[in-house]
Motif scaffolding. Structure first.
Motif, PDB file in Angstrom:
ATOM      1  N   LYS A   1       0.902  -1.161   0.058  1.00 15.39           N
ATOM      2  CA  LYS A   1       0.258  -0.091   0.131  1.00 15.39           C
ATOM      3  C   LYS A   1       0.803   1.220   0.299  1.00 15.39           C
ATOM      4  O   LYS A   1       1.619   1.483   0.806  1.00 15.39           O
ATOM      5  CB  LYS A   1      -0.985  -0.013   1.099  1.00 15.39           C
ATOM      6  CG  LYS A   1      -1.952  -0.990   1.144  1.00 15.39           C
ATOM      7  CD  LYS A   1      -2.984  -0.788   2.207  1.00 15.39           C
ATOM      8  CE  LYS A   1      -4.166  -1.842   2.201  1.00 15.39           C
ATOM      9  NZ  LYS A   1      -5.208  -1.636   3.055  1.00 15.39           N
ATOM     10  N   CYS A   2       0.654   2.161  -1.119  1.00 15.24           N
ATOM     11  CA  CYS A   2       1.481   3.156  -1.162  1.00 15.24           C
ATOM     12  C   CYS A   2       0.904   4.574  -0.882  1.00 15.24           C
ATOM     13  O   CYS A   2      -0.224   4.597  -1.525  1.00 15.24           O
ATOM     14  CB  CYS A   2       2.226   3.208  -2.595  1.00 15.24           C
ATOM     15  SG  CYS A   2       3.275   1.497  -2.846  1.00 15.24           S
ATOM     16  N   ASP A   3       1.659   5.660  -0.585  1.00 15.78           N
ATOM     17  CA  ASP A   3       1.058   6.866  -0.517  1.00 15.78           C
ATOM     18  C   ASP A   3       1.870   7.694  -1.203  1.00 15.78           C
ATOM     19  O   ASP A   3       3.032   7.071  -1.974  1.00 15.78           O
ATOM     20  CB  ASP A   3       0.884   7.343   1.024  1.00 15.78           C
ATOM     21  CG  ASP A   3       2.089   7.455   1.826  1.00 15.78           C
ATOM     22  OD1 ASP A   3       3.103   7.480   1.300  1.00 15.78           O
ATOM     23  OD2 ASP A   3       2.033   7.212   3.042  1.00 15.78           O
ATOM     24  N   GLU A   4       2.092   8.972  -1.243  1.00 17.43           N
ATOM     25  CA  GLU A   4       3.029   9.843  -2.121  1.00 17.43           C
ATOM     26  C   GLU A   4       4.518   9.758  -1.482  1.00 17.43           C
ATOM     27  O   GLU A   4       5.352  10.224  -2.315  1.00 17.43           O
ATOM     28  CB  GLU A   4       2.485  11.349  -2.128  1.00 17.43           C
ATOM     29  CG  GLU A   4       2.490  11.972  -0.636  1.00 17.43           C
ATOM     30  CD  GLU A   4       2.308  13.348  -0.749  1.00 17.43           C
ATOM     31  OE1 GLU A   4       2.069  13.867   0.306  1.00 17.43           O
ATOM     32  OE2 GLU A   4       1.899  13.878  -1.875  1.00 17.43           O
ATOM     33  N   ALA A   5       4.632   8.976  -0.329  1.00 18.36           N
ATOM     34  CA  ALA A   5       6.193   9.303   0.081  1.00 18.36           C
ATOM     35  C   ALA A   5       6.693   7.789   0.397  1.00 18.36           C
ATOM     36  O   ALA A   5       7.949   7.699   0.121  1.00 18.36           O
ATOM     37  CB  ALA A   5       6.016   9.997   1.167  1.00 18.36           C
ATOM     38  N   TRP A   6       5.792   6.953   0.698  1.00 14.27           N
ATOM     39  CA  TRP A   6       6.264   5.643   1.124  1.00 14.27           C
ATOM     40  C   TRP A   6       5.282   4.623   0.906  1.00 14.27           C
ATOM     41  O   TRP A   6       4.134   4.650   0.573  1.00 14.27           O
ATOM     42  CB  TRP A   6       6.771   5.414   2.745  1.00 14.27           C
ATOM     43  CG  TRP A   6       7.762   4.362   2.846  1.00 14.27           C
ATOM     44  CD1 TRP A   6       7.291   3.420   3.821  1.00 14.27           C
ATOM     45  CD2 TRP A   6       8.958   4.281   2.559  1.00 14.27           C
ATOM     46  NE1 TRP A   6       8.427   2.449   3.818  1.00 14.27           N
ATOM     47  CE2 TRP A   6       9.487   2.886   3.088  1.00 14.27           C
ATOM     48  CE3 TRP A   6       9.879   5.109   1.749  1.00 14.27           C
ATOM     49  CZ2 TRP A   6      10.903   2.584   2.707  1.00 14.27           C
ATOM     50  CZ3 TRP A   6      11.207   4.834   1.507  1.00 14.27           C
ATOM     51  CH2 TRP A   6      11.752   3.433   2.203  1.00 14.27           C
ATOM     52  N   CYS A   7       5.553   3.224   1.096  1.00 12.85           N
ATOM     53  CA  CYS A   7       4.919   2.030   0.653  1.00 12.85           C
ATOM     54  C   CYS A   7       5.132   1.027   2.078  1.00 12.85           C
ATOM     55  O   CYS A   7       6.201   0.903   2.597  1.00 12.85           O
ATOM     56  CB  CYS A   7       5.313   1.238  -0.396  1.00 12.85           C
ATOM     57  SG  CYS A   7       4.939   2.194  -2.076  1.00 12.85           S
ATOM     58  N   GLN A   8       4.185   0.226   2.178  1.00 16.50           N
ATOM     59  CA  GLN A   8       4.107  -0.549   3.394  1.00 16.50           C
ATOM     60  C   GLN A   8       3.347  -2.001   2.945  1.00 16.50           C
ATOM     61  O   GLN A   8       2.220  -1.876   2.436  1.00 16.50           O
ATOM     62  CB  GLN A   8       3.932  -0.132   4.620  1.00 16.50           C
ATOM     63  CG  GLN A   8       2.739   0.263   4.981  1.00 16.50           C
ATOM     64  CD  GLN A   8       2.282   1.078   6.365  1.00 16.50           C
ATOM     65  OE1 GLN A   8       3.331   1.170   7.145  1.00 16.50           O
ATOM     66  NE2 GLN A   8       1.212   1.363   6.460  1.00 16.50           N
ATOM     67  N   TYR A   9       3.776  -3.181   3.411  1.00 20.25           N
ATOM     68  CA  TYR A   9       2.879  -4.288   3.178  1.00 20.25           C
ATOM     69  C   TYR A   9       1.854  -4.539   4.270  1.00 20.25           C
ATOM     70  O   TYR A   9       1.778  -4.299   5.345  1.00 20.25           O
ATOM     71  CB  TYR A   9       3.788  -5.552   3.384  1.00 20.25           C
ATOM     72  CG  TYR A   9       3.485  -6.794   3.172  1.00 20.25           C
ATOM     73  CD1 TYR A   9       2.612  -6.862   1.969  1.00 20.25           C
ATOM     74  CD2 TYR A   9       3.446  -7.671   4.495  1.00 20.25           C
ATOM     75  CE1 TYR A   9       2.099  -8.283   1.724  1.00 20.25           C
ATOM     76  CE2 TYR A   9       2.530  -9.127   3.840  1.00 20.25           C
ATOM     77  CZ  TYR A   9       1.989  -9.245   2.920  1.00 20.25           C
ATOM     78  OH  TYR A   9       1.423 -10.316   2.502  1.00 20.25           O
TER      79      TYR A   9
END
Length: 309
Positions: free
Chosen positions: A93-101
């Motif tokens: 799941k990504c936003d404009e700055a980072w992604c996480q599982y």
């Protein structure tokens, strides 16, 4: 640490609108960026893990490349050359700055949330979803006879691959700086493997198209403080045969094959030409009717080496 970096990037994104751009507004793309269609593309030659690659592209004012058509894919492949490379698909799941599982998310989607392309080019042995953390790459190579060469595959996000960034000129209007790296960029490494290697089960694998006899292949690996791979599970077989897109020399294990976590960080997987079929070596040899892998691990299974047809 990564949350701090993400928060810092969000603040810089907000501030960048006030930064005076030095780019000639008449140019479609800045220096080192290549135009295609309505977007600009930049090849990044220094490999990284998927997360680090995406982070780098965001700091460049864009995102990991997304592919919306066969024409765009042909352009990207031509610019990237023979090496496998990341694309912006993952089940993170990504936003404009980072992604996480998030284990609830199975389907691989584009990191650029504005992309809604339905085009895909998956290897027919994989689908665009996964029950574990997965990131997508294009399986480039040098052979013209491999059936699945150039198809999309997904695997560990911790592999170390080159990548391409993509951005729209519309994201860099007059008065706004495209790249944010002038604000103080810190590269984030998200792969513990050497450049070009694949991560699987906490071990790194180096694949090569060079042809070697078995001993030459083992010596090649030893020079890199590694061995030809030991194989102790069906999952390892699927991984190796998946990354080698041609005919393989693989072990077939009995039903009671035990699980085994590799205790060496790096393995190599090389090929030789046998009986007019391209096959790939593993590190298994027979010493006085005792099969043993070159990394010191043994097997009690009935192992048969053959070329898969």
């Amino acid at each position: 640490m990564r949350n701090q970096l993400a928060a810092r990037l969000v603040r810089i994104l907000a501030l960048s609108a006030a930064w005076t751009s030095s780019t000639d507004p008449g140019l479609a793309c800045e220096k080192d960026w290549l135009p295609f269609g309505s977007c600009c593309y930049k090849k990044m030659n220094t490999p990284n893990g998927w997360l680090g690659a995406r982070h780098d592209c965001v700091w460049e004012g864009g995102d990991l490349v997304s592919i919306a058509s066969s024409d765009e894919e042909a352009f990207v492949k031509k610019e990237m050359g023979k090496d496998r490379f990341w694309i912006g698909l993952s089940n993170l799941k990504c936003d404009e700055a980072w992604c996480q599982y998030d284990k609830e998310q199975k389907e691989l989607t584009w990191s650029n949330v504005r992309v809604t392309a339905s085009y895909s080019n998956w290897d027919n042995r994989q689908v665009g979803s996964s029950d574990v953390e997965s990131c997508a790459f294009v399986n480039q190579g040098v052979s013209t006879t491999v059936r699945q060469l150039g198809k999309w595959r997904h695997g560990s996000c911790g592999s170390s691959l080159p990548y391409m960034c993509e951005r729209s000129p519309d994201d860099c209007p007059e008065g706004r700086q495209c790249s944010l790296k002038d604000f103080g960029y810190d590269r984030v490494e998200t792969s513990s493997c050497d450049p070009g290697e694949f991560l699987f089960n906490d071990s790194c694998y180096h694949f090569t198209w060079h042809r070697y006899r078995w001993k030459e292949a083992e010596d090649f690996c030893k020079e890199r403080k590694s061995h030809l791979p030991s194989v102790h599970s069906e999952d390892e077989i699927k991984f190796l045969s998946g990354e080698r897109q041609d005919k393989l020399t693989i072990p077939r294990l009995s039903r009671n094959a035990h699980q085994h976590l590799c205790n060496l960080r790096l393995f190599c997987f090389s090929q030789d030409h046998l009986k007019d079929d391209y096959c790939s070596w593993v590190g298994l040899r027979n010493r006085k009717d005792n099969f043993k892998f070159t990394d010191g691990t043994s097997t009690n299974e009935d192992v048969i080496l053959k070329c898969k047809t």
